[in-house]
Design a protein around this motif. Structure first.
Motif, PDB file in Angstrom:
ATOM      1  N   ALA A   9     -18.908 -15.175 -11.576  1.00 15.76           N
ATOM      2  CA  ALA A   9     -19.650 -14.055 -11.011  1.00 15.76           C
ATOM      3  C   ALA A   9     -18.783 -13.215 -10.078  1.00 15.76           C
ATOM      4  O   ALA A   9     -17.919 -13.740  -9.388  1.00 15.76           O
ATOM      5  N   ASN A  10     -19.027 -11.917 -10.085  1.00 16.76           N
ATOM      6  CA  ASN A  10     -18.386 -10.992  -9.155  1.00 16.76           C
ATOM      7  C   ASN A  10     -19.406 -10.553  -8.133  1.00 16.76           C
ATOM      8  O   ASN A  10     -19.902  -9.455  -8.171  1.00 16.76           O
ATOM      9  N   ILE A  11     -19.736 -11.434  -7.229  1.00 15.28           N
ATOM     10  CA  ILE A  11     -20.743 -11.095  -6.227  1.00 15.28           C
ATOM     11  C   ILE A  11     -20.110 -11.314  -4.869  1.00 15.28           C
ATOM     12  O   ILE A  11     -19.393 -12.286  -4.677  1.00 15.28           O
ATOM     13  N   GLY A  12     -20.375 -10.406  -3.928  1.00 15.86           N
ATOM     14  CA  GLY A  12     -19.849 -10.617  -2.589  1.00 15.86           C
ATOM     15  C   GLY A  12     -18.490 -10.000  -2.411  1.00 15.86           C
ATOM     16  O   GLY A  12     -18.103  -9.068  -3.111  1.00 15.86           O
ATOM     17  N   GLN A  13     -17.714 -10.543  -1.505  1.00 18.28           N
ATOM     18  CA  GLN A  13     -16.487  -9.906  -1.066  1.00 18.28           C
ATOM     19  C   GLN A  13     -15.322 -10.164  -2.009  1.00 18.28           C
ATOM     20  O   GLN A  13     -14.499  -9.299  -2.249  1.00 18.28           O
ATOM     21  N   CYS A  14     -15.218 -11.396  -2.538  1.00 18.61           N
ATOM     22  CA  CYS A  14     -14.081 -11.752  -3.372  1.00 18.61           C
ATOM     23  C   CYS A  14     -14.492 -11.728  -4.831  1.00 18.61           C
ATOM     24  O   CYS A  14     -15.628 -12.053  -5.173  1.00 18.61           O
ATOM     25  N   SER A  15     -13.573 -11.352  -5.715  1.00 22.36           N
ATOM     26  CA  SER A  15     -13.900 -11.314  -7.132  1.00 22.36           C
ATOM     27  C   SER A  15     -13.709 -12.695  -7.738  1.00 22.36           C
ATOM     28  O   SER A  15     -13.082 -13.567  -7.141  1.00 22.36           O
ATOM     29  N   ALA A  16     -14.260 -12.873  -8.940  1.00 20.54           N
ATOM     30  CA  ALA A  16     -14.264 -14.190  -9.566  1.00 20.54           C
ATOM     31  C   ALA A  16     -12.852 -14.720  -9.794  1.00 20.54           C
ATOM     32  O   ALA A  16     -12.625 -15.921  -9.784  1.00 20.54           O
ATOM     33  N   SER A  17     -11.882 -13.824  -9.983  1.00 21.19           N
ATOM     34  CA  SER A  17     -10.529 -14.286 -10.283  1.00 21.19           C
ATOM     35  C   SER A  17      -9.742 -14.641  -9.022  1.00 21.19           C
ATOM     36  O   SER A  17      -8.617 -15.086  -9.091  1.00 21.19           O
ATOM     37  N   GLN A  18     -10.350 -14.407  -7.841  1.00 18.88           N
ATOM     38  CA  GLN A  18      -9.634 -14.693  -6.598  1.00 18.88           C
ATOM     39  C   GLN A  18     -10.075 -16.029  -6.026  1.00 18.88           C
ATOM     40  O   GLN A  18     -11.205 -16.449  -6.230  1.00 18.88           O
ATOM     41  N   THR A  19      -9.166 -16.683  -5.288  1.00 20.39           N
ATOM     42  CA  THR A  19      -9.611 -17.835  -4.522  1.00 20.39           C
ATOM     43  C   THR A  19     -10.063 -17.336  -3.162  1.00 20.39           C
ATOM     44  O   THR A  19      -9.740 -16.226  -2.752  1.00 20.39           O
ATOM     45  N   VAL A  20     -10.796 -18.164  -2.475  1.00 21.39           N
ATOM     46  CA  VAL A  20     -11.511 -17.724  -1.280  1.00 21.39           C
ATOM     47  C   VAL A  20     -10.995 -18.469  -0.056  1.00 21.39           C
ATOM     48  O   VAL A  20     -10.759 -19.672  -0.122  1.00 21.39           O
ATOM     49  N   GLY A  21     -10.761 -17.765   1.028  1.00 21.15           N
ATOM     50  CA  GLY A  21     -10.324 -18.408   2.266  1.00 21.15           C
ATOM     51  C   GLY A  21     -10.992 -17.771   3.470  1.00 21.15           C
ATOM     52  O   GLY A  21     -11.745 -16.806   3.320  1.00 21.15           O
ATOM     53  N   TRP A  22     -10.702 -18.280   4.652  1.00 19.20           N
ATOM     54  CA  TRP A  22     -11.314 -17.743   5.877  1.00 19.20           C
ATOM     55  C   TRP A  22     -10.375 -16.739   6.536  1.00 19.20           C
ATOM     56  O   TRP A  22      -9.161 -16.913   6.510  1.00 19.20           O
ATOM     57  N   VAL A  23     -10.941 -15.739   7.177  1.00 17.52           N
ATOM     58  CA  VAL A  23     -10.108 -14.845   7.979  1.00 17.52           C
ATOM     59  C   VAL A  23      -9.717 -15.609   9.246  1.00 17.52           C
ATOM     60  O   VAL A  23     -10.374 -16.581   9.603  1.00 17.52           O
TER      61      VAL A  23
END
Ligand SMILES: *[C@@H]1O[C@H](CO)[C@@H](O)[C@H](O)[C@H]1NC(C)=O
Ligand SMILES: *[C@@H]1O[C@H](CO)[C@@H](O)[C@H](O)[C@H]1NC(C)=O
Ligand SMILES: *[C@@H]1O[C@H](CO)[C@@H](O)[C@H](O)[C@H]1NC(C)=O
Ligand SMILES: *[C@@H]1O[C@H](CO)[C@@H](O)[C@H](O)[C@H]1NC(C)=O
Ligand SMILES: *[C@@H]1O[C@H](CO)[C@@H](O)[C@H](O)[C@H]1NC(C)=O
Ligand SMILES: *[C@@H]1O[C@H](CO)[C@@H](O)[C@H](O)[C@H]1NC(C)=O
Ligand SMILES: *[C@@H]1O[C@H](CO)[C@@H](O)[C@H](O)[C@H]1NC(C)=O
Length: 320
Positions: free
Chosen positions: A29-43
Motif C-alpha cells: 500500500a501507498n498510504i501515509g508518508q512513506c511509499s510501499a517501496s521505502q523502508t520506514v524509520g524515525w526522524v
C-alpha cells in the motif's frame, strides 16, 4: 427486486468475508508518508535541540525556587517510600500545584503495578481523570511515564551500574523523546532531584547476589573527564592598525583517543572573558563555553576535529 437486493447483500457479505478489493496490505500500500517501496524509520527524536534525545534538566540548572519546590515534593514521596518500605513511590500534582494523589509500587495486584501506574490508577479512581495533560509526576526512581513534567530522583543507570539493581538499561528520555507520536509538545524532564538521598535509599545490592533485585551490571564506564585532547599552534603573527596591534592565527585540532565517539562536546576557554577576533570550527554558546560549529560528533580511536582562530593572545580550550 427483492431478489436483486438479497443477491447484492449476499455478494457484499461474501466480499466482506473473503476480503474486498482494496484491502489494506502494508507491504504494497501507498498510504501515509512513506511509499510501499521505502523502508520506514524515525526522524531524530529532538531535532529542535539538534540531538537524538530531549534534554534532562538537572537540579543545578533550575532556579532556587523551582529546585526548592521539586525537592520538597521529592522529600514527601521519599518519606512515604521509607515508611512503606517500598522503593518506588510516585505522586501527581495538578497544574495549579495541588497534590492529587500518590501511588506505591507494591508488586500487587501484579508486576505491572509500578509506582507510576499505581499513582495513575489512584488519581483516576479518585478524580475520574482521563488525561494527565499539564500535570507533573514525581517518582523516586527514573520512570516510564506520561505526564507533561516528569521529575525523578535516582537514574536507571545508577541503579544498574552502581547499585546492581535489576533495571531496563535504557534512559527514559529516549522514550520521552518520541513524544511526537502521542502528543504535540515535548514533556519537561528533570532528573536527580534529591539524588543523594534517593540514591542512598536504593541500597546497593552489589554484595548481595542472593537478592531478587540483584543483577550483574553490564555497563559502559566513561571517564567523567573528557577524553578529548586539544592541541594548538600559532601558525602566523602580524601587526595591524594604527596602534600596531599584534595578531596571531592559531590552528588547533581536537583529538579523540577513546574507543567511543563523543557527542556534542563543549569546551571552556581561558582566560575568562577573552574572545578571539574570528574563530572557525567552534561556536560560542555564551560566556566562555564553546561547541563544535558543525557535525557535533568526534568519532573514537583517533577521530579529529580541526578548528582555528585569530586573536591578540592565545586562548586555551579545555573539553568539559
Ligand atoms: C487545583 O486543581 C485541581 C484539579 O484540577 C482542583 O481539584 C483543585 O480544586 C484546584 N485547586 C485550586 C486551589 O485551584
Ligand atoms: C491515593 O492517593 C491519596 C491522596 O494522596 C492517598 O491518601 C492514598 O493513600 C493513595 N492510595 C493508595 C492506594 O496509595
Ligand atoms: C468519568 O468521566 C467520563 C468523561 O471523561 C464520564 O463520561 C463519566 O461519567 C465519569 N464517571 C464518573 C463516575 O464520574
Ligand atoms: C495546559 O496548559 C496550557 C498552558 O498553560 C494551556 O494553554 C492548556 O489549555 C492546558 N491544557 C489543559 C488540558 O489543561
Ligand atoms: C551530595 O553528596 C555530595 C557528596 O557526599 C556532597 O558533596 C553534596 O553537597 C551533597 N549534595 C546535597 C544537595 O546534599
Ligand atoms: C589605540 O590606542 C589608543 C590609546 O591607547 C586607544 O585610545 C585607541 O582606542 C587604540 N585604537 C585601536 C584601534 O585599538
Ligand atoms: C580513563 O581514565 C583512566 C585513569 O585516569 C585512564 O587510564 C584511561 O585511559 C581513561 N580512558 C579514556 C578513554 O580516556
Amino acid at each position: 427486486m427483492k431478489l436483486i437486493i438479497s443477491l447484492l447483500i449476499l455478494i457484499c457479505t461474501l466480499k466482506l468475508s473473503f476480503g474486498c478489493e482494496g484491502d489494506f496490505n502494508p507491504t504494497t500500500a501507498n498510504i501515509g508518508q512513506c511509499s510501499a517501496s521505502q523502508t520506514v524509520g524515525w526522524v531524530p527524536a529532538a531535532p529542535e535541540y539538534g540531538t537524538e534525545t530531549l534534554k534532562v534538566w538537572t537540579p543545578e540548572e533550575l532556579s532556587p525556587e523551582e529546585r526548592d519546590m521539586h525537592e520538597h515534593r521529592m522529600a514527601y514521596i521519599l518519606a512515604i517510600s521509607k515508611q512503606t518500605r517500598r522503593k518506588f513511590v510516585t505522586s501527581i500534582y495538578a497544574q495549579n500545584g495541588t497534590l492529587l494523589c500518590h501511588g506505591v509500587n507494591t508488586g500487587k495486584p501484579n508486576l505491572m503495578t509500578h509506582g507510576e501506574v499505581a499513582a495513575i490508577n489512584n488519581c483516576t479512581s479518585l478524580y475520574n481523570i482521563s488525561s494527565y495533560t499539564n500535570m507533573t509526576l514525581y517518582t523516586t526512581g527514573e520512570p516510564c511515564a506520561m505526564c507533561l513534567i516528569v521529575v525523578w530522583g535516582t537514574w536507571n543507570s545508577d541503579l544498574m551500574c552502581k547499585v546492581c539493581m535489576g533495571q531496563i538499561p535504557m534512559d527514559s528520555n529516549y522514550i520521552f523523546s518520541r513524544y511526537y507520536g502521542v502528543r504535540a509538545t515535548p514533556p519537561t524532564l528533570i532528573g536527580g532531584i534529591l539524588r543523594n538521598e534517593t540514591d542512598a535509599w536504593f541500597t546497593p545490592y552489589c554484595n548481595n547476589p542472593a537478592s531478587p533485585y540483584y543483577v550483574k551490571p553490564k555497563c559502559a564506564c566513561y571517564n567523567s573527564t573528557s577524553p578529548l585532547v586539544i592541541n594548538q599552534v600559532s601558525s602566523s603573527t602580524w601587526y595591524e592598525g594604527p596602534n600596531n596591534t599584534k595578531y596571531s592565527q592559531f590552528d588547533g585540532k581536537i583529538l579523540n583517543n577513546a574507543n567511543y565517539a563523543v557527542n556534542n562536546p563543549t569546551f571552556t576557554s581561558s582566560p575568562s572573558g577573552v574572545k578571539p577576533r574570528t574563530i572557525w570550527g567552534l561556536k560560542n554558546e555564551g560566556g566562555d563555553i564553546w561547541s563544535l560549529s558543525y557535525y557535533p560528533v568526534i568519532s573514537g580511536n583517533g577521530g579529529a576535529f580541526p578548528f582555528g582562530y585569530i586573536s591578540t593572545q592565545e586562548i586555551t580550550f579545555k573539553a568539559n
